[in-house]
Every structure is written in C-alpha cells, then in structure tokens.
Write an enzyme that holds these catalytic residues in place. Structure first.
Site, short mmCIF file in Angstrom:
data_model
loop_
_atom_site.label_atom_id
_atom_site.label_comp_id
_atom_site.label_asym_id
_atom_site.label_seq_id
_atom_site.Cartn_x
_atom_site.Cartn_y
_atom_site.Cartn_z
N ARG A 122 -8.17 -1.03 8.27
CA ARG A 122 -9.38 0.09 7.47
C ARG A 122 -9.71 1.15 9.18
NH1 ARG A 122 -13.50 -1.68 3.44
NH2 ARG A 122 -14.47 0.37 2.62
N CYS A 123 -8.57 1.36 8.90
CA CYS A 123 -8.68 2.64 10.06
C CYS A 123 -6.83 3.91 10.89
CB CYS A 123 -8.12 1.70 11.99
SG CYS A 123 -8.24 2.76 12.62
N GLU A 152 -12.83 4.88 5.54
CA GLU A 152 -12.43 3.85 6.82
C GLU A 152 -13.51 4.17 7.53
OE1 GLU A 152 -7.51 4.11 6.62
OE2 GLU A 152 -9.03 5.31 7.93
N GLN A 191 0.90 -0.85 0.09
CA GLN A 191 -0.26 -0.02 -0.03
C GLN A 191 1.57 1.09 -0.09
OE1 GLN A 191 -3.05 -2.15 3.55
NE2 GLN A 191 -3.63 -0.31 2.88
#
Lengths: 167, 793
Positions: free
Chosen positions: B375-376, B744, B229
């Site tokens: 996802r944070c 998110e 990523q």
C-alpha cells in the site's frame, strides 16, 4: 486414501459426496456443494473468511473442520441469506454502511455477525468488536463493519423497519 | 439519481457540489460480494484441470546436489514433477525482474538462496495428491553459510550471486541531490540531529492469497486466469519470458480479494503453471497457501541514517540520508526502471530544505526477494516515515513543539509548483491549513493540557503528529516505465443509444470500488446517470492497455484518461447536438450538464437525447458515440495530510492504547467520499499493524519467523482503533478533474504518527527512538532501560 460417504444439509439442501476423510468442510462446501461464497484465506484458523454456521447459529471455521465431522449436520452459508432476490438485513446493512471493499472476508464476517446478534440482539460497539474478533478484514478497518452490525441489529429488532424498507 | 449510502461518511469535504462526483454513491459492485457471488481465482475451475503444488526449501542457502521425484510419482494421481532442469530446457528457468536490473530463478537452479524458495513443481489429478507428492520429492541439500542481513552482505565474504557478472553482493548505488552543498550546510548548522531508523521487512498479506489457472485452448491460445493488479503488464511480460505472441495470450484477472501490492509481481508459481499447462496439455491450477504467500515477497527493509541541520530558531538547513536496503536473494523490486529506489526522493517531505542529499546502497541477502509495495507508491512510505519521525526528534532536541517546528518549515502554498532539492516538482498543497484543521478538530491545546497534568502524575500519554506528503500517480512517460512500457493508462467509453454505457480501463480494482467511481467520473463529465454504466477491468482481450492498479496510480492516471475520453465524447456529441438543434456547433455551450443554444434560452438538448440521436439521427456526422484515450500525465500528484495519534502507554506492561486517531487528508478532488473514507480506514489499520505488530523477521540461521497469521499478525476488530477522518481540498492543477490519490496515504502517513505518539509518551523518561514494530515487549524494555539508567545516575 480411503474415501468416506459424507452427507449434510447445506442451506436446507442435502449434499452427499464420497470424499477422502481429510477433505476440509470448506472444500466440501465449495466443491461438492458448488457454493463458492465460503472462502479460504489462511489455513490456520486465524482469518475467518471460511466461517459458516453449524446447526443453526454456531459459527465455525470450515477450513479447520473435516467434512466428515459435519456428516449429518446442517450448514448455513452466505448463499442462503438473500431470499427471492431480497437481501438479508445484514447484507443490506453492509451495503448501506460500506462495510466491505474487496468482499473476500464479507461472507464470513456477515455470518459471524448474524450469530452474534442471535446471542446478543443489542450489542455495544465493544461487544461487536469482541464478537467479530475471529474474522479478519484487511480493507475496511472495521469502523464501517461495526456500523453495519449496528444498523442490522436495529432493523432485525424492529421488523417494521425491515417492512418499511420494502416500500 | 444516485443511490446515496445511508451511513453517510463522517468525512466532510471542502469541494463544491457537483452532479455525480463528490457523492457517497453506494457501490455498484457490492451485490455480488454480499451474496457470495464474487468470482475469485479459486472459484474458477476448468474442465480437466490439474492441481499444482510447490516444493520449498527448508534451507536459506544451500547447494542442491540432486532431486529425486521417483517416490512422489508413485502417489496415485501423480502426473509430473518439474525442476529447473526441465524449465531450462525450455529456456524459462529464469525470469527478468520488473525494473530490469536482475533476473530471478523460477525454480532453484543449482542452489537455493532463501528459505521457502521454490525448488520443484508437482502436478496431480487432485489437490490432495499434489500435496502428498511434495512431501515425497527428495531434495539433497548441502547447506552453505547464511547471510541474513545487508551489513554482513556488504563484506562480500560470502558471494550470494555468482551467476551475476559483478562478483559482489552490492546490487546498486542510487543517489540524488547535492552532496557537497549538503555537507557544507550541515557543517555550519547550529544543530545537527542524527538518527538511525529501521523500517522493518513487512508483507501486504491480502486475505485472498495469489493463484492462477493456465490453459492452452484448442487454438493454442494461452488463457491465463491470475490474481494480477496489472494484467496487461503480465501479458507483455509473458511474451518477453515465453516468447508467445501477445495475440495468443489472454490474461484475465478476476475479482481480487485485496492486493495492496502483493499481486503486482509475476511469481515463479505462475510460470510453473503455464509451463505445466503447455507440456501436459491440461489446464493447471495453483493457489498459494498462506505460508507461500507470506514467504514469496516483501515490502520495505530499509536501514536509514538521517542527519538534519537546523538553526537555533528551528529553521531547517539541510537533510542528508544514507540508506542500506535489504533486497533479499533477487532484486525483484517492482519499481519503474529509472527509479531503483522508487520515489524515495520524497524524503524531504513537506519541508522547505534549502539543500538535501539522499544516498542508497542495495544488497543481496538470503531472504525472500521482493521490495514490492505494501500500500505504497514505490518506497514513499519509508521516506515519509523517516522524515516525519526525524522531525519529532529535531523538535525534541530544539525543545520546540513538533507542530511549531513543522509550521516554521512547511513549503508555503505560494511556493507551488515547488522544485524540491531531491528533484520532484510538487504540484500543489496547503500544508499549514490541513494541519490547522487537524489540530482544531482533535483539540490539540486541550490534549497538551491533559498531557501536562498526566505527566505531573507520572502517567505516559503521547500525542503524535505526522504531516506527510506523498508522490503518486506514476507516471509521465518521460520518466516512468516498467519493462520499457511507459506508465500511461487507457480508457474506453461507449455510450449506448439509451444513454447508458460501458467503461473499460487498464486498471484493476482489488476493492477500491472502480465499478462505482469510474462511472461517477464519466457521469459527471457527460451529465448521465452513473447507475447506468457498466465498468469492466481485468480482461486483456477487451480492456485498453494500461499499467494497472498500484502505487496510487488509478485515479491520477486512469481517472484522467476517463475524464478526457468523456470530454472527447462530449466534443463529438456537440456536433450531433448542433445537427439536431439545427444550429452551428459554435452556437452551443455545455452548461449545467446539457448543451444550450447561446442566446436562445430553453433551446437545449441533454446528453441522453444526443446519445439517441447518435444512432438514429446523426446527420452527416459519423454515427455512434464512443471514445478511447490514452493519458500520459504531465506530472505526478502530491497528496498530503496531517494525522494525529493520541496514545496512553501502560508504564508497568508497556501496552499502548491508541485512544484517538484523526486523519485529515488532502487528496484534491474527491470522487466518492464514502469510498475515500473507507480506504482511509483500511489504510490506517494497515499502518497500525506495521507500527505495532508486523515484521517478517529472520533469525541468525536465516529462518523466516513469520510464515503464517499466528506469527505475522493482522489487527482484529478488537485492537483496531476507532478512526476519525476529515478532508481538505487542494485540487491538483494539472489533473483533468483535480484529483490526487488517497488509497495509500493512510498507510504512508500513519506509522510515523503512531510511533511519534509512543515516543512522545516515553519522552519524559528520556526515550528518543524505538524501531517498529512497537510491541509491548519492546516498549516495556525501553521503559525499564530508561528507568534503570535514571536509577544508576
């Protein structure tokens, strides 16, 4: 380890290879067939990203089947869906309805959807959700996949819709 | 112009209509995915490549007395076995962790510290031979006492990391706020509500596992294909670890089958593949198994004690949080270096606490290392869940409706920019409006009436509210860096003579749709067709430097860079336009997506015409039309939302049915409503999974109990609820296009809504809190316990 000759039709084309008997169908399709649209995600038959169609419209998880078990059979993968650059109604519907994000589950999801519509051309939302419950998706939350299958069902049941879309 | 999706999303935005932004343009990247032509890591094969597999420890804590690879090397096709001994000889036995507070073993060095730790790497001619080899690598383990939780770790009876200078399992203390003032305010409050809340250990589990292929080409240059990523951060990290100059490293992150934070860390397998490629002079491929994926990192694992003070009228007076963090065997959290506990300071949420204090202590245990996101944005989820859960407990204690308690304590829209007692400056928001939209749309009053009737009949119906605020978009260089690299992002735009172009950024989409949304941002700024832009990411040879895609930072940072780079192009275009129209550039105004000569109606030139002129008739101006820009955001962005869950709990079985779920998000300016809605749907499904089914649990002996998808559950289409969405729009005042973030938010905001709903359903029985995941068994047990307590009275 001993190798065995395996031959199967993948998307209408005969693919033959000499592989160890423990080689998975998913790997045979990807490596001998050169078709990488069939993915591998979980090694335990849980996620369904490796789904292909066997002998017509039977969805199978190709990471849980040995290549030798498909010897002499016919396999359909995602690569066969679009013909001459024209998307299959299921592919078009997934695009129109934003039924994919990362795309990793998409080939298996579409093949399961096509098999579902073959069995049940007019499924309810619940029937779609039940029919696709062997295919996991981490990105979409399934709402839009359901909408895509509904759109595809409508188009596939009314060929004139598909024809109109060509214009 | 734009190809609008046929299934226009349900989400309705409040923002004004624009040219290319705010439109549900169908995704440009989709045709390759739809046809099975995505290019994921396992689809890449290099000539002569070897396959690598890893030997993992069955023990959570053990000395390694010896490793014998002689039998493994007898397998036909076996090429090599590597252990820490060989890596140490090359000085690559240990990796620095991203925020620089620790280092981690690449392969077990003398001992193993968690089950499934990497012990040896094997290399073979075929995948099958590599897996045969790992079965035959003989490792002699001497089991040691296991520390399976941070409360045992803090006693320091068993020292897990003797390699460190500090002889303790305590890693660090972090705190923020005013402890004295907070304690004083709590001591004089009418009510003080206390609760212990655990956010369990979970895992992002993208459907595509991680993997890589490393090759040193004929020029000695490392070609590193990897599921990353953050490709540029990898390149610099590889320079730091291996000492290879960055011009000799090319990191290519191909299509990613999801990421959600799991593809941020540099994993030991990557280093082993590169080391193998270097020594064996062959390309080396390594693809994780699902078990390797689930056992190599984690998210959350915070044990939190919260205290909230309130007046009897329900005005909040103080907030205090004490957290014990379980970091596993190494402190491998991928947090910015000045923020070891990430953005946990957002724990005061959407509420105007006069004083607050948050304190956190982190410990080593015999568990997988990590503390990466799921996802944070760096621990926002833990914070958001805690405060939103606690607000409901306060409301219950004060016998107030949870929406009224929130309304009474929201930071008011006039208070922005709002300096929180935990040191964030919130940029903007209108919490009350967003909550009102949600309550109206879900029919809150009617639901309360229905609930009253059901309760009278003994049925368990619950309504759960979460009015969360996030902090995303790291971040301003003054505060944020990873490995010392400031957290800016770069964007490069080139406009071709025909008015089409290419866009490159240092971010990396994992399904977020950057190939579409980046084109929409640039098209909006330049009045060009978004269909005619190619977007490229993921290749460090061509993309400008950037810190990557995670922590909801792509649109806040790279999105800002794109808009500003496009404006830079517009300024150059103005000069060329002036030349073509034979006027002074000061006589031109950019209006309705074209240059107009002021006072001369009809005398205009479009960007497409200017683009052609830039190559055919630039006059005295520098030819060409392109710009590169690095954007260092002035502040973070603070998206918010109100989520409402409606559940029915079966009193006999403990089964929870989520009947409705509405997410109203305020992400500021929206680039593509269809993509935003899709992201919300996906994030809600992940939040649903966390609330009801996911946990990386360990037993007393340190065995990891969630190592595949039959034990670590992913929701299927059947149990996933049908999601409803809406949006309000409070643009970020400092972001170039007013955008915040959204990817998110649904994962951050939804767990509290789900749990609040279940607890609300059980509240007539006196149930006050249950820790996630709210499995059938746990809910059933809570109901039975409550009923038995009543019967015993």
């Amino acid at each position: 380890m001993n190798e065995v000759n395996v031959s199967m039709k993948i998307n209408g084309k005969t693919v033959t290879g000499s592989v160890e008997s423990r080689v998975l169908l998913a790997h045979f399709i990807r490596e001998q067939g050169g078709l990488t649209g069939t993915h591998v995600g979980c090694d335990s038959s849980s996620c369904g990203v490796c789904t292909v169609l066997l002998d017509g419209y039977t969805p199978v998880k190709s990471c849980t089947m040995y290549a030798v078990m498909a010897d002499g059979h016919e396999i359909t993968t995602v690569e066969s869906l679009a013909v001459g650059g024209k998307l299959h109604p299921m592919q078009q519907a997934f695009w129109d309805q934003h039924g994919l994000q990362c795309g990793y589950c998409t080939p298996g999801m579409m093949l399961s959807s096509i098999a579902l519509l073959k069995q049940n051309p007019n499924p309810t939302e619940h029937e779609i959700r039940e029919g696709l419950s062997g295919n996991l998706c981490r990105c979409t939350g399934y709402n839009n996949i359901v909408k895509a299958v509904q759109q595809a069902a409508q188009v596939m049941n009314q060929p004139e819709l598909a024809a109109a879309a060509d214009d | 112009m734009t190809d609008i999706a046929q299934g226009s999303p349900e989400i309705v935005t409040e923002q004004p209509a624009k040219f290319a932004m705010g439109k549900s343009m169908k995704r440009k990247e989709d045709p390759r995915f739809l046809q099975g032509k995505g290019n994921y890591i396992d689809d890449i094969n290099l000539k002569g490549q070897l396959y690598m597999a890893l030997v993992h420890s069955p023990y959570p804590h053990a000395n390694i007395r010896g490793i014998d690879s002689s039998e493994a090397m007898k397998i036909p096709g076996a090429v090599a076995v590597v252990t820490s001994k060989e890596l140490n000889a090359y000085n690559v036995g240990w990796l620095p962790t991203f925020h620089g507070l620790d280092k981690q073993m690449v392969l077990a060095d003398g001992k193993v510290l968690y089950q499934y730790q990497e012990v040896a790497a094997v290399y073979a001619e075929t995948r099958e031979a590599a897996y045969d080899m790992i079965e035959l690598v003989e490792v002699d383990y001497e089991p040691l006492e296991v520390v399976n939780n941070p409360f045992k770790a803090m006693k320091d009876d068993v020292l897990l990391r003797p390699d460190r200078e500090a002889k303790t399992n305590h890693i660090y203390n972090w705190n923020v706020g005013d402890q004295g003032a907070t304690d004083a305010a709590l001591a004089t409050s009418d009510h003080v509500v206390k609760q212990h809340v655990v956010f369990p250990r979970v895992h992002a589990a993208p459907l595509e596992p991680c993997g890589c292929i490393a090759e040193f080409d004929v020029m000695g240059r490392l070609q590193f294909y990897v599921t990353s990523q953050a490709p540029h951060v990898y390149r610099t990290a590889l320079f730091l670890v291996l000492g290879i100059p960055e011009d000799k490293i090319r990191v290519i992150s191909p299509d990613l089958g999801g990421g959600f934070g799991n593809k941020v860390p540099v994993y030991p397998g990557y280093v082993c593949a590169i080391a193998g490629a270097l020594v064996l002079q062959r390309p080396v491929k390594w693809i994780e198994t699902r078990t390797e994926n689930l056992t190599s990192s984690f998210a959350r694992d915070y044990h939190m004690d919260i205290e909230i003070g309130a007046t009897k009228e329900g005005k909040l007076t103080a907030l205090k949080v004490n957290t014990v963090a379980d970091h596993g065997a190494f402190d491998a959290a991928a947090d910015p270096s000045k923020y070891p506990a990430g953005m946990f300071g957002i724990v005061s949420g959407s509420y105007d606490f006069p004083v607050a204090y948050a304190n956190l202590d982190a410990y080593f245990t015999n568990k997988q290392p990590g503390g990466v996101a799921y996802r944070c944005s760096f621990r926002v989820t833990e914070a958001s869940y805690l405060i939103e859960r606690a607000m409901d407990i306060v409301a219950d204690e004060l016998k107030m409706d949870p929406t009224e308690l929130r309304r009474k304590n929201f930071i008011q829209k006039e208070q922005f920019p709002y300096k929180s007692p935990l040191n964030f400056t919130y940029d903007s928001g209108d919490y009350e409006h967003t909550m009102d939209v949600a309550l109206e749309k879900i029919g809150y009053k009617q639901l309360l009436e229905e609930q009253a009737e059901k309760r009278a009949r003994g049925e368990l119906m619950g309504i759960g509210i979460s009015t969360f605020t996030e902090v995303t978009g790291a971040g301003p260089s003054k505060h944020f860096d990873i490995l010392g690299i400031k957290m800016f992002d770069g964007a490069e735009i080139r406009i071709h003579p025909s008015g089409s172009g290419i866009i490159r950024t240092g971010t990396k989409s994992q399904g977020q749709g950057h190939e579409t949304t980046w084109a929409q941002i640039v098209a909006e700024e330049l009045g060009l067709d978004p269909q005619n832009f190619l977007v490229e990411e993921g290749d460090t040879d061509t993309a400008p430097y950037g810190l990557g895609t995670y922590a909801s930072r792509s649109t806040p940072v790279a999105g800002g860079a794109l808009a500003l780079a496009a404006r830079k192009i517009r300024e150059k275009a103005r000069k060329i336009a002036a030349h073509v129209l034979e006027v002074s550039e000061h006589d031109l105004e950019w209006k309705d997506y074209a240059f107009h000569v002021m006072g001369a109606p009809g005398k205009t030139i479009t960007m497409k015409e200017v683009a052609f002129a830039a190559y055919t008739n630039p006059g005295d101006n520098e030819p060409g039309l392109e710009a590169t820009l690095y954007y260092d955001p002035p502040n973070m962005v603070f998206p918010h939302g109100t989520y409402v869950a409606v559940v029915d709990v079966d009193r006999d079985t403990g089964e929870t049915k989520v009947r409705r779920f509405l997410a109203v998000d305020d992400a500021g300016t929206i680039i593509n409503p269809m993509i935003v809605e899709g992201q919300i749907h996906g994030g809600l499904t992940e939040g649903f999974a966390i609330a009801f089914m996911q946990e990386i649990a360990y037993d007393e002996a340190g065995n990891n109990l969630a190592t595949n998808f039959t034990d670590y559950l992913i929701p299927t289409s059947l149990e996933s609820p049908h999601w409803e969405t809406a949006a309000t729009c409070t643009p970020s005042p400092h972001h170039p296009i007013g955008a915040k973030s959204v990817g998110e938010s649904p994962n951050v905001g939804s767990p509290a809504a789900f749990v609040n709903a279940v607890i609300d359903a059980l509240s007539p029985l006196g149930v006050r809190h249950i820790d996630m995941p709210l499995t059938r068994e746990k809910v059933w047990a809570a109901i039975r316990t409550a009923e038995n307590a009543v019967a015993a009275d």
